[in-house]
Write a protein that holds these residues in place. Structure first.
Motif, PDB file in Angstrom:
ATOM      1  N   ARG A  86      44.992  -7.741  22.769  1.00 56.92           N
ATOM      2  CA  ARG A  86      43.877  -8.947  23.203  1.00 56.92           C
ATOM      3  C   ARG A  86      43.159  -7.626  24.541  1.00 56.92           C
ATOM      4  NH1 ARG A  86      45.503 -12.585  26.729  1.00 56.92           N
ATOM      5  NH2 ARG A  86      48.204 -12.384  26.111  1.00 56.92           N
ATOM      6  N   PHE A  87      42.491  -8.103  25.164  1.00 63.49           N
ATOM      7  CA  PHE A  87      41.404  -8.089  26.851  1.00 63.49           C
ATOM      8  C   PHE A  87      42.667  -8.823  27.586  1.00 63.49           C
ATOM      9  CE2 PHE A  87      39.139  -8.776  30.220  1.00 63.49           C
ATOM     10  CZ  PHE A  87      39.201  -7.816  30.974  1.00 63.49           C
ATOM     11  N   GLN A  88      43.069  -8.476  28.740  1.00 59.49           N
ATOM     12  CA  GLN A  88      44.056  -8.956  29.373  1.00 59.49           C
ATOM     13  C   GLN A  88      43.782  -8.280  31.112  1.00 59.49           C
ATOM     14  OE1 GLN A  88      47.101 -11.377  29.239  1.00 59.49           O
ATOM     15  NE2 GLN A  88      47.470 -11.664  30.793  1.00 59.49           N
ATOM     16  N   TYR A  89      43.457  -8.598  32.193  1.00 59.17           N
ATOM     17  CA  TYR A  89      43.194  -7.873  32.988  1.00 59.17           C
ATOM     18  C   TYR A  89      43.866  -7.392  33.206  1.00 59.17           C
ATOM     19  CZ  TYR A  89      40.664  -5.812  37.178  1.00 59.17           C
ATOM     20  OH  TYR A  89      40.074  -4.710  38.483  1.00 59.17           O
ATOM     21  N   SER A  90      44.327  -6.336  33.958  1.00 58.44           N
ATOM     22  CA  SER A  90      45.517  -5.642  34.553  1.00 58.44           C
ATOM     23  C   SER A  90      45.224  -4.662  35.886  1.00 58.44           C
ATOM     24  CB  SER A  90      46.864  -5.199  34.291  1.00 58.44           C
ATOM     25  OG  SER A  90      48.003  -4.704  34.434  1.00 58.44           O
TER      26      SER A  90
END
Length: 338
Positions: A157-161
């Motif tokens: 999953r994309f999760q900005y970090s």
């Protein structure tokens, strides 16, 4: 692109703004700016005024990593446990991360499942309370693990970090044996590009004979002199101008950064994880008025777009973070009219 319309839109802006347009689709590059870079001394903002660009840095850290990949220096699908500093890996493992399953590519695509320490309100509260604290990369990774554990399985999953790009910065340094600033400067050939207003804070000296940085604001708070180490190690760190950011973006998309055309293809290839349709390796993707555009924004008030069909790169800077949506609207209207 209608320069008169851009000037009119900028003249009505609620905050100081600078915008620069270039690319193969622009026979003559164009720039405009309004407002003050430093109102206390009546110094106007220009397209050559440097600002901290925060997360716009990520695109160029990713590009530097891809340059190392095309040279055979790094495997994008290597486990970060094999290429990052052991102490950082230990911190992640103590926070519940299975680092052997996280790859360099996952970090670049924000699909590693890492919690974003930079987006946690507690981080900015701490920064504002202690504006002169000198942060380390290790402190920020430790904060991330304290704030929260894994957000998803790696690669799902994309999760900005920001935390992920701090780790990428570390991997670039370990791979090259250089500081992140020196490695990115060499990989992307800053000197050959004539980027007169671009440097990495703390890690490099500013170029000579350039304008001073603009004053930047978070709400009513002047954040210009907050210690740069709060956003230095890969998630941010670059200082540049609207002209330089547009020029570097143009070179990236028009084939003058990578040695092999396939490398840009790799950068822009859609992953298989959830949310991969909106973000590639260090660059976001979407549509403006039906035209595909790649883009990235920076926290303090910067944004850049590249429209392949138009062959146009446009960057915009504002000194007031809350005015960034207004700046984005001006740019997207200009792209729609092009």
């Amino acid at each position: 692109m209608k320069s008169e319309k851009i000037v009119a839109d900028l003249s009505g802006a609620s905050a100081p703004m600078a915008l620069f347009v270039t690319g193969n689709g622009m026979p003559v590059p164009f720039g405009a700016a309004v407002g003050m870079a430093d109102a206390s001394i009546n110094r106007p903002l220009t397209v050559d005024t440097p600002l901290r660009i925060a997360s716009n840095t990520k695109t160029f850290v990713a590009a530097a990593m891809l340059r190392l990949w095309e040279q055979g220096e790094i495997d994008l699908d290597a486990s970060i446990a094999s290429v990052a500093t052991p102490s950082l890996i230990s911190l992640l493992q103590s926070g519940g991360y299975r680092t052997e399953r996280i790859t360099v590519r996952h970090l670049m695509a924000h699909s590693a499942g890492l919690y974003d320490h930079g987006d946690d309100p507690r981080f900015m509260q701490t920064v504002l309370a202690k504006p002169h604290h000198q942060w380390t990369r290790e402190e920020q990774v430790r904060l991330s693990t304290r704030y929260a554990g894994p957000q998803s399985e790696p690669g799902t999953r994309f999760q900005y970090s920001d935390t992920g790009y701090i780790l990428l910065g570390d991997i670039v340094e370990r791979t090259t044996g250089q500081t992140l600033a020196a490695a990115v400067r060499k990989a992307l050939r800053f000197e050959q590009r004539g980027l007169r207003s671009t440097w990495w804070e703390v890690l490099e000296q500013p170029p000579s004979d350039i304008e001073p940085r603009a004053r930047q604001f978070f709400g009513d708070i002047d954040v210009t002199d907050i210690d740069a180490t709060m956003d230095l190690y890969g998630g941010g760190g670059l200082v540049t101008s609207a002209r330089d950011l547009a020029a570097l973006t143009k070179d990236l998309f028009e084939g003058r950064v990578f040695d092999k055309p396939h490398t840009l293809v790799e950068m822009l290839r859609q992953g298989e994880h959830e949310g991969a349709d909106t973000y590639r390796l260090g660059i976001a993707v979407g549509e403006v008025a039906g035209t595909a555009c790649y883009s990235h924004a920076g926290f303090w008030g910067t944004v850049v777009y590249y429209a392949p069909q138009l062959a146009i790169a446009v960057s915009g800077f504002t000194t007031v973070r809350s005015a960034r949506p207004e700046l984005v609207s001006i740019i997207e209207r200009a792209l729609s009219d092009a």
